[in-house]
Each structure stands twice: as C-alpha cells, then as structure tokens.
Write a protein that holds these residues in place. Sequence first.
Motif, PDB file in Angstrom:
ATOM      1  N   VAL A 223       0.856  -1.104  -0.099  1.00 29.86           N
ATOM      2  CA  VAL A 223       0.007  -0.047   0.027  1.00 29.86           C
ATOM      3  C   VAL A 223       0.895   1.416  -0.070  1.00 29.86           C
ATOM      4  O   VAL A 223       1.930   1.405   0.900  1.00 29.86           O
ATOM      5  CB  VAL A 223      -0.883  -0.030   1.131  1.00 29.86           C
ATOM      6  N   PRO A 224       0.847   2.086  -0.915  1.00 32.25           N
ATOM      7  CA  PRO A 224       1.677   3.226  -1.002  1.00 32.25           C
ATOM      8  C   PRO A 224       1.317   4.329  -0.274  1.00 32.25           C
ATOM      9  O   PRO A 224       0.983   5.543  -0.671  1.00 32.25           O
ATOM     10  CB  PRO A 224       1.542   3.809  -2.543  1.00 32.25           C
ATOM     11  N   GLY A 225       1.399   4.167   1.023  1.00 34.65           N
ATOM     12  CA  GLY A 225       1.066   5.472   2.287  1.00 34.65           C
ATOM     13  C   GLY A 225       0.401   4.573   3.422  1.00 34.65           C
ATOM     14  O   GLY A 225       0.366   3.499   3.674  1.00 34.65           O
ATOM     15  N   LEU A 226       0.340   5.440   4.487  1.00 35.63           N
ATOM     16  CA  LEU A 226      -0.202   4.949   5.781  1.00 35.63           C
ATOM     17  C   LEU A 226      -1.622   4.734   5.633  1.00 35.63           C
ATOM     18  O   LEU A 226      -2.179   3.813   6.436  1.00 35.63           O
ATOM     19  CB  LEU A 226       0.077   5.820   6.840  1.00 35.63           C
ATOM     20  N   ARG A 227      -2.671   5.276   4.791  1.00 37.36           N
ATOM     21  CA  ARG A 227      -3.824   5.186   4.916  1.00 37.36           C
ATOM     22  C   ARG A 227      -4.187   5.148   3.239  1.00 37.36           C
ATOM     23  O   ARG A 227      -4.118   6.473   2.760  1.00 37.36           O
ATOM     24  CB  ARG A 227      -4.688   6.126   5.613  1.00 37.36           C
ATOM     25  N   ARG A 228      -4.591   4.205   2.522  1.00 38.28           N
ATOM     26  CA  ARG A 228      -5.170   4.192   1.309  1.00 38.28           C
ATOM     27  C   ARG A 228      -6.407   3.211   1.145  1.00 38.28           C
ATOM     28  O   ARG A 228      -6.505   2.303   1.942  1.00 38.28           O
ATOM     29  CB  ARG A 228      -4.117   3.650   0.409  1.00 38.28           C
ATOM     30  N   GLY A 229      -7.179   3.142   0.199  1.00 32.49           N
ATOM     31  CA  GLY A 229      -8.062   2.354  -0.133  1.00 32.49           C
ATOM     32  C   GLY A 229      -7.951   1.382  -1.400  1.00 32.49           C
ATOM     33  O   GLY A 229      -8.819   0.677  -1.853  1.00 32.49           O
ATOM     34  N   TYR A 230      -6.420   1.209  -1.585  1.00 34.15           N
ATOM     35  CA  TYR A 230      -6.330   0.318  -2.731  1.00 34.15           C
ATOM     36  C   TYR A 230      -4.694  -0.173  -2.552  1.00 34.15           C
ATOM     37  O   TYR A 230      -4.136   0.333  -1.569  1.00 34.15           O
ATOM     38  CB  TYR A 230      -6.082   1.051  -4.138  1.00 34.15           C
ATOM     39  N   ILE A 231      -4.620  -1.311  -3.189  1.00 37.11           N
ATOM     40  CA  ILE A 231      -2.982  -1.848  -3.100  1.00 37.11           C
ATOM     41  C   ILE A 231      -2.660  -2.005  -4.397  1.00 37.11           C
ATOM     42  O   ILE A 231      -3.268  -2.059  -5.608  1.00 37.11           O
ATOM     43  CB  ILE A 231      -3.075  -3.331  -2.434  1.00 37.11           C
ATOM     44  N   ILE A 232      -1.102  -1.943  -4.612  1.00 40.56           N
ATOM     45  CA  ILE A 232      -0.357  -2.077  -5.665  1.00 40.56           C
ATOM     46  C   ILE A 232       0.245  -3.499  -5.866  1.00 40.56           C
ATOM     47  O   ILE A 232       1.018  -3.751  -4.749  1.00 40.56           O
ATOM     48  CB  ILE A 232       0.603  -0.654  -6.047  1.00 40.56           C
ATOM     49  N   VAL A 233       0.007  -4.098  -7.007  1.00 45.83           N
ATOM     50  CA  VAL A 233       0.487  -5.655  -6.991  1.00 45.83           C
ATOM     51  C   VAL A 233       1.630  -5.690  -7.953  1.00 45.83           C
ATOM     52  O   VAL A 233       0.973  -5.654  -9.359  1.00 45.83           O
ATOM     53  CB  VAL A 233      -0.320  -6.746  -6.971  1.00 45.83           C
ATOM     54  N   PRO A 234       3.058  -5.697  -7.915  1.00 43.59           N
ATOM     55  CA  PRO A 234       4.056  -5.805  -9.038  1.00 43.59           C
ATOM     56  C   PRO A 234       3.592  -7.250  -9.869  1.00 43.59           C
ATOM     57  O   PRO A 234       3.196  -8.025  -9.132  1.00 43.59           O
ATOM     58  CB  PRO A 234       5.299  -5.721  -8.659  1.00 43.59           C
ATOM     59  N   MET A 235       3.596  -7.070 -11.266  1.00 43.54           N
ATOM     60  CA  MET A 235       3.297  -8.060 -11.971  1.00 43.54           C
ATOM     61  C   MET A 235       4.499  -8.896 -12.378  1.00 43.54           C
ATOM     62  O   MET A 235       5.510  -8.310 -13.142  1.00 43.54           O
ATOM     63  CB  MET A 235       2.466  -7.571 -13.650  1.00 43.54           C
ATOM     64  N   VAL A 236       4.813 -10.133 -11.890  1.00 45.50           N
ATOM     65  CA  VAL A 236       5.900 -11.007 -12.026  1.00 45.50           C
ATOM     66  C   VAL A 236       5.587 -12.198 -12.911  1.00 45.50           C
ATOM     67  O   VAL A 236       4.705 -13.143 -12.611  1.00 45.50           O
ATOM     68  CB  VAL A 236       6.489 -11.226 -10.884  1.00 45.50           C
ATOM     69  N   ALA A 237       6.340 -12.466 -14.038  1.00 46.77           N
ATOM     70  CA  ALA A 237       6.356 -13.455 -14.613  1.00 46.77           C
ATOM     71  C   ALA A 237       6.456 -14.876 -14.022  1.00 46.77           C
ATOM     72  O   ALA A 237       7.688 -14.931 -13.312  1.00 46.77           O
ATOM     73  CB  ALA A 237       6.829 -13.463 -16.013  1.00 46.77           C
ATOM     74  N   ARG A 238       5.956 -15.950 -14.077  1.00 43.59           N
ATOM     75  CA  ARG A 238       6.176 -17.046 -13.194  1.00 43.59           C
ATOM     76  C   ARG A 238       7.138 -17.827 -14.220  1.00 43.59           C
ATOM     77  O   ARG A 238       7.554 -17.554 -15.429  1.00 43.59           O
ATOM     78  CB  ARG A 238       4.744 -18.013 -13.192  1.00 43.59           C
TER      79      ARG A 238
END
Length: 372
Positions: A223-238
């Motif tokens: 989560v890019p901060g102390l309080r947010r309503g969303y998450i960021i997920v890096p895309m990694v190839a398997r």
Amino acid sequence: AETTGTVEHSPGSTRAPTTEVLPQDAMTINGDSPVAFSNMTVDHEGNFPQKRRAQAVPTSQPAAGTSPVTVEAIAQALREELQAGFATQQSRLSKEIREEIGDAMLQVNKRIEAVEKGVTRQLQQVFTSVQELSVCQEKQAVTLVQTGAETQQLVRRVLALEEQLAKLENRPSPTGTTEEPTRRPAFIVGGWDSNQEAKQTLDKAKAILKDLQADVDLEDAFVPGLRRGYIIVPMVARPQETGEEMRGRIQQAVLRVRTANIELGTKEDGSPSRLWMAVSQPPERRKKAQLAAKTKRLLLELHGDHGRLDVEWSTGSVWHKDVKVASTSGTRPASAVEAGPGWIDLKEIAKQLRTEGDTVKDTWKPLAARLR
C-alpha cells in the motif's frame, strides 16, 4: 367598760335630754359581734338619732424647709435614671460588639493565612514544574541539534548516491547504446475507504482475491502510504511464462473481479463502493486515456449520440459521428486547441451538437483543468 354622759340643752329648748356614747363603747345585739357607736347622739325619747357632721380633714402640708414634689421633678428623675441605664446598656453592648468583631477578625486572619499557605504551596509546585519543563526543553534542543546534524549528513549521502547513480545511468553499455530505465508493470486492486489503514486494506484485498480464486501472486503487494483504499501488486512472470501469458493471466483476474461485482461499502454521496481491479499503465498512457475519458464525458454531458461515439484509450482518440474530435496522434485540425497530451476540436463538437461555442467551452473548462 362603758362611759356615758348627759348633754344639757340650752334653756327654752323643747328637745329631750340625750346621752352620748363615747368611742370606746360597744354593744352586743342578739349575740352578734359588738357594734361600736362613735360620736352618735341618742335621743332618750325614742327619736331617730342624728349623725354628727363629719369634721373636715385637714390636708397634709409639706414639712418646713423642703421643696414641694412636682411633675417636672418626677420627669427629671426618670430622665436621669433612663440616661444612666442607657449608658450602662450601651457600654455593655459596645464591649460585646468589640469582642465579636475581634473573634471574627481572628477567624478571617486564620483563613487568610491558610489561603496564603495553599497558594504558596501551589506556586512552589508550578515553579518546580517549570524548572522540569525547562530541563526537558534543553534536552530536546540538544536532541534536535543532533538530529539536524544527522539529517544533513544523510542528505549529503543521498546526494552523493544520486550523483553516482546518474553517472552509472549515463555510462554507455558494452554494445555502445544507452539503456533506458525499465518500468515494472503492476496491477491495482481497490474500492475501500481512502482513510482506511494500510494494513487493513492489504489484508482485506488478499482475503477477497483469495475467495475469488484470482490467479495472481500477492507476495509483493503493498500500500503506497499510511492510509489508502487500494493496493499495488507488481506483475511478475512465473517460471517458463512469457510476458504475453502473464498479461493474459492478469486480464482474466480483472474480468473475474469485474464479474463478481462485490460491494465493499458506501461512498460519501451514498452510492455503493464496489471492488475494482485494473492494470497500471505508464504515465504517458494514463494521460492519453484521461484525454479520451474527458472528451467522452463532454460529449455525453452535451447530449451527444452515444451510439456513434468511438473511443481508443491507448491513443486518446475519440470519434463522434465518424469525425475525430480529440486525439494525441495524427494531424491536428486548425480549429483544435491544446488539451493535455493532445488536442480537442471544440468547434467541431459544437457544430455536430448544434450548440453555441461558448456553452461547449464553459463545459470543457473544468474538465480540462483535471488534465494538467
């Protein structure tokens, strides 16, 4: 003993001789109490006795050499007595009042002394607290000075690292070409309250994606901060997965989230807040998509034909009635104006919608402000 005497009358008198009973005489009648006859003349011929005239009683006279008693003398005596009594009473009351006032003043003085002692004690406590606060402030000042020195040292180190990084980025590669920094792709999952704590948002996002059986990897989610309503997920190839296969897998997860249509709560305006998932785009591509979105909104607010509206998000191009009215590529018409990363033809839009140009400009103005 009885004493009697004969009274002689003057010559020529026709009255019978009488006998006088002296005051000491007494007579008893039928056994009753004796009756005394005083100075009473008895008629020996049986006539009714005549009473003597009462002799006049002489009035008392003051003794020789003394003043007569008058009303003024009595009043004067009463006044003197009253004055003496009043003076005595006043003296007694004055003494009692002085004693009561003395007792009251003594109590007041005692209370004042008690208050002074309490105030003095409180002032001493306040003075002690101020001294302790001064000591703490001095310690904090020393700490701030040390922190400032450490911060300056850290800034110098960061600047040195930035200089080294800039040198490394400008260094030519072994093949003779410069490598541009690559941006790691990611996707975003959101829909919660923007004031929600980061840990809660991250835990809820992982749990809901697990329930939906979305085929994504969440190990690097943040989560890019102390309080947010969303998450960021890096895309990694398997392992043994190509980039195209990875993007296809993520698109399937996006479709699964969109189809689930899960409500997470209620927004401030009362509308439901739903779970959403989208693939993050580079800044340039997002700006192009924003231009297309704002142009589409302008046309719909001015009652454009939704059935004849085409949008290309990757280039920010919008067609209305088979005429391109906005884009970030291609030839820019002479009547178009600059809009963010591209252009928009407001005159053409006014012409197609049969609306005055000022109305179109006024509607576009707040939308264009968000593109800056």
